[in-house]
Design a protein around this motif. Structure first.
Motif, short mmCIF file in Angstrom:
data_model
loop_
_atom_site.label_atom_id
_atom_site.label_comp_id
_atom_site.label_asym_id
_atom_site.label_seq_id
_atom_site.Cartn_x
_atom_site.Cartn_y
_atom_site.Cartn_z
N ASP A 52 0.83 -1.21 0.00
CA ASP A 52 0.00 0.00 0.00
C ASP A 52 0.86 1.25 0.00
OD1 ASP A 52 0.62 -0.83 2.65
OD2 ASP A 52 -0.98 0.42 3.46
N ASN A 73 7.36 -3.10 7.18
CA ASN A 73 6.89 -4.24 6.40
C ASN A 73 8.04 -5.17 6.05
OD1 ASN A 73 4.18 -3.42 6.37
ND2 ASN A 73 4.59 -2.00 4.69
N GLU A 102 -2.46 -1.17 15.98
CA GLU A 102 -2.27 -1.07 14.52
C GLU A 102 -0.78 -1.19 14.24
OE1 GLU A 102 -0.93 0.67 10.97
OE2 GLU A 102 -0.69 1.62 12.92
N ASP A 120 -2.34 3.33 3.15
CA ASP A 120 -1.37 4.39 2.85
C ASP A 120 -1.82 5.30 1.70
OD1 ASP A 120 0.01 3.20 4.89
OD2 ASP A 120 1.61 2.37 3.64
C1 BDR Z 1 -0.08 -0.14 7.86
O1 BDR Z 1 0.82 -1.20 8.17
C2 BDR Z 1 1.59 -1.52 7.04
O2 BDR Z 1 1.70 -2.90 6.91
C3 BDR Z 1 0.89 -0.90 5.88
O3 BDR Z 1 1.82 -0.55 4.86
C4 BDR Z 1 0.23 0.31 6.45
O4 BDR Z 1 1.10 1.41 6.48
C5 BDR Z 1 -1.51 -0.63 8.08
O5 BDR Z 1 -1.70 -1.02 9.42
#
Ligand code: BDR
Ligand code: CA
Length: 315
Positions: A18, A43, A169, A245
């Motif tokens: 994303d 990531n 998150e 994103d």
């Molecule tokens: C966020 O975590 C990442 O894995 C994604 O790129 C995004 O920025 C979502 O929780």
């Protein structure tokens, strides 16, 4: 933006599928100058996210944007990566051509601080990874929140479930101490949290339309999103994926897409096992005793228009 035609944006990211679409969107806007890109662990490892940023900027037609390597690990805890969500190469196993360039010599926090000092009141920052680079930059330049025009952060789960824990998150949980520093630093800050991103999805129809668009840009992006939709189909029950994103990028560039929001000071819980990384908004109706500058939390957006803008950018 501040009366000038061109927005100057620093993007801090961990591409990341994303993240890639967010870069595609900014790169396609003639009114956006991407002044620099900072890479951070998240990531994937920071060497990989920096290399991906270089590859993506070439794919999306901005081969001259400087890419700086940032923090390889969180301020306190051990790093945790997400190959199951973004692939072992961070881009859904799609192999983009080797980049023609290397990252610049400055670190990501150094690049951000220098650009902010050179463009006081004119630089916008989009942060779509763990907030470690930004926290380090605030440590280097405590006036960063005053030098920067606006900061848009993708992260947190304010009044909605988390995605890596009941309240957590990924971007915030990956460095709660850094996030707490950034939320308390005094930025003019818009927060694009799971509260709005989980409901703003690339639908099966949208993905099918993108798959029909010819050219490397759309076809490689379709490849990334195929992997992402495989992961997210387990959550949504249909082959679609959240647009975390890219939505944050769109909110920065087109604030009129925001149809609902509230303002509240936000603190990040750094204690607890169930609550570490939780983004706590003080929404008490009595005046808050928190002197921290409130954050604008986006709660709804014009999603049809957002999806149309994304498709246009990828054409
Ligand atoms: C966020 O975590 C990442 O894995 C994604 O790129 C995004 O920025 C979502 O929780
Ligand atoms: Ca990201």
């Amino acid at each position: 933006s501040g009366g000038s035609l061109t927005m100057r944006v620093f993007v801090d990211c961990d591409p990341g599928i994303d993240d890639a679409v967010a870069l595609a969107y900014l790169a396609a806007r003639p009114d956006v100058e991407i002044a620099g890109v900072g890479a951070v662990f998240g990531n994937n490892a920071v060497e990989v996210t920096a290399d991906n940023a270089l590859r993506l900027l070439e794919l999306y037609g901005r081969p001259d944007v400087p890419v700086a390597v940032g923090c390889a690990r969180p301020l306190v805890q051990e790093p945790r990566l997400a190959p199951h969500v973004h692939g072992t190469n961070g881009l859904g196993e799609v192999e983009l051509p080797e980049p023609a360039r290397k990252p610049v010599a400055e670190s990501a926090p150094e690049l951000l601080v220098r650009l902010a000092r050179e463009n006081p009141g004119e630089l916008d920052v989009l942060a779509v990874g763990p907030l470690t680079n930004l926290a380090v930059a605030v440590g280097m330049e405590p006036k960063l929140p005053q030098l920067v025009r606006k900061l848009v952060v993708m992260g947190g789960a304010v009044s909605t479930p988390g995605n890596v824990g009941p309240h957590g998150e990924a971007n915030i949980v990956n460095d709660p101490e850094a996030a707490e520093t950034v939320f308390g630093a005094g930025f003019d800050l818009d927060l694009v949290a799971l509260d709005v991103t989980m409901g703003t999805v690339a639908t099966p129809e949208w993905l099918a339309e993108l798959a029909l668009v010819p050219g490397d840009k759309a076809q490689h992006t379709t490849g990334f999103l195929d992997f992402y939709a495989d992961f997210y189909s387990r959550i949504y029950g249909v082959r679609q994926c959240a647009m975390h994103d890219p939505l944050a990028a769109a909110v920065l560039v087109d604030p009129r897409l925001v149809t609902g929001s509230f303002e509240a000071p936000i603190r990040v819980e750094t204690a607890g096992t169930l609550t570490r990384g939780m983004t706590v908004a003080d929404r008490r109706p009595v005046p808050s005793t928190d002197e921290r500058r409130p954050v604008r939390v986006v709660t709804s957006v014009a999603d049809a228009e957002f999806l149309r803008l994304m498709l246009d950018a990828l054409r």
